[in-house]
Design a protein around this motif. Structure first.
Motif, PDB file in Angstrom:
ATOM      1  N   GLU A 128       0.848  -1.200   0.000  1.00 26.91           N
ATOM      2  CA  GLU A 128       0.000   0.000   0.000  1.00 26.91           C
ATOM      3  C   GLU A 128       0.879   1.244   0.000  1.00 26.91           C
ATOM      4  N   ARG A 129       0.754   2.050  -1.051  1.00 26.48           N
ATOM      5  CA  ARG A 129       1.610   3.224  -1.195  1.00 26.48           C
ATOM      6  C   ARG A 129       0.846   4.550  -1.095  1.00 26.48           C
ATOM      7  N   ARG A 130      -0.464   4.497  -1.094  1.00 25.42           N
ATOM      8  CA  ARG A 130      -1.239   5.747  -1.119  1.00 25.42           C
ATOM      9  C   ARG A 130      -1.003   6.616   0.102  1.00 25.42           C
ATOM     10  N   TRP A 131      -0.808   5.985   1.254  1.00 25.81           N
ATOM     11  CA  TRP A 131      -0.722   6.739   2.505  1.00 25.81           C
ATOM     12  C   TRP A 131       0.683   6.698   3.099  1.00 25.81           C
ATOM     13  N   ARG A 132       1.669   6.316   2.271  1.00 31.63           N
ATOM     14  CA  ARG A 132       3.014   6.092   2.782  1.00 31.63           C
ATOM     15  C   ARG A 132       3.579   7.320   3.496  1.00 31.63           C
ATOM     16  N   ARG A 133       3.359   8.475   2.934  1.00 29.52           N
ATOM     17  CA  ARG A 133       3.922   9.679   3.558  1.00 29.52           C
ATOM     18  C   ARG A 133       3.209  10.030   4.864  1.00 29.52           C
TER      19      ARG A 133
END
Length: 365
Positions: A128-133
């Motif tokens: 899952e990369r959408r909320w990484r930041r």
């Protein structure tokens, strides 16, 4: 009358009175930008209209409800609710995470979660990369909290998207009843809203008479009248389906001309097929409807980068930084734009050097 029953630096819990019997809702708000103080809770107007007693958890930061005082607040909420009254947790996306994850603390009978996220922790969802930041530096306080083993969890999600993986993981921990909404997008609650099915769905779940399979059939019959469905479908079709993509994206805008995100989607499809000027018009229309909106500025930045308009892309990020100077990602965004610019320029430089080398070689003959 609304009553604040708990207050912490990062969130508050507000009670809205309703019927003295029947289910009690506990709602969790979604990711938001901005997060104005004093705003309504998730689904507040609808739940109040239909007479449901409700406790709304309203956050002031997008920290995935990883707040130290969450357990204390929800213990107090549960203590205020009569033991014989069923609790229904309700949320979407980040709020869907909270609705399922805190179902055990609240001893919930039912969970209503639209596009729920299993976790924001990269160690638990490395794909899952959408909320990484957002996850950077965020303490993972509650991911190990036991969920409601007896709760009936209605999980609504786009079965063609990443959210299906989250739903599958949630289903390993609790009694899940999936409602699959292909091309419903994220969050898929918008699809039900546009089809006029959200209210009847919530009331049916509250009454204990909701049929997930029947809901799926009903959505399938009506979805061509939803701008969310048409727009999501347009973005997902392959490039070879250019005319179909363009037609679907335009239909979505025709159905909801004042929704900036359908204008953005149309702009993205137009740009993907080389209609840069028309795409620019759509982005301008979107930004006129939602000026100085940080997520929209970042979407526009992406469009400008694809168009090779590097200075304007940097300007969009700088404007976002002026609006919200405390975000950690801005230097990285600027660096990414400059790196992409250098990469795009590299082939031209290589070609120029090759020509120069060949010219000098010919002169030496």
């Amino acid at each position: 009358m609304r009553e604040q029953v708990f207050r912490a630096p990062e969130f508050e819990v507000v009670r809205v009175p309703g019927a003295d019997d029947g289910p009690v809702f506990v709602t969790f708000d979604s990711l938001g930008d901005p997060l104005p103080p004093g705003r309504a809770g998730f689904g507040e107007a609808f739940l109040a209209k239909h007479g449901f007693e409700t406790y709304h958890v309203i956050h002031t930061t997008n920290a995935w409800y990883q707040y130290p005082q969450m357990r204390t607040a929800l213990d107090q909420v549960r203590a205020r609710i009569a033991p014989e009254r069923p609790v229904i947790t309700y949320g979407s996306s980040m709020g869907g995470y909270a609705a399922y994850r805190f179902s055990g603390v609240l001893n919930a009978a039912r969970v209503i979660a639209f596009s729920p996220q299993y976790s924001i922790d990269p160690a638990r969802v490395p794909w899952e990369r959408r909320w990484r930041r957002l996850a950077e530096g965020l303490p993972q306080l509650w991911d190990q909290l036991p969920v409601g083993a007896q709760a009936e969890a209605f999980l609504f999600y786009d079965s063609k998207a990443q959210d299906r993986r989250h739903a599958r993981l949630i289903g390993r921990e609790m009694r899940a009843r999936p409602v699959r909404l292909p091309d419903g997008g994220h969050p898929c609650i918008t699809l039900l809203q546009e089809l006029g099915l959200l209210g009847p769905t919530i009331r049916a779940i509250a009454a204990g008479r909701f049929d997930p399979a029947a809901c799926e059939v009903r959505v399938r019959a009506l979805r061509d009248t939803s701008a969310r469905y048409l727009s999501t479908r347009a973005l997902r079709l392959p490039r070879l389906a250019g005319p179909r993509r363009l037609a679907l994206a335009a239909q979505a805008v025709a159905l909801a001309p004042n929704d900036p995100w359908y204008l953005v989607a149309h702009g993205r499809v137009l740009a993907a097929h080389g209609a840069w000027a028309e795409a620019e018009v759509r982005f301008a229309e979107a930004m006129a409807l939602l000026p100085d909106h940080i997520p929209l500025l970042f979407e526009y930045r992406r469009f400008l980068m694809k168009a090779g308009r590097w200075d304007e892309a940097e300007a969009a990020v700088m404007r976002a930084m002026e609006l919200s100077p405390h975000a950690l990602s801005y230097p990285r965004e600027i660096s990414a734009i400059r790196a992409a610019r250098a990469h795009a320029a590299r082939p031209a430089v290589v070609r120029l050097l090759s020509r120069l080398v060949r010219r000098d070689a010919l002169r030496g003959l």
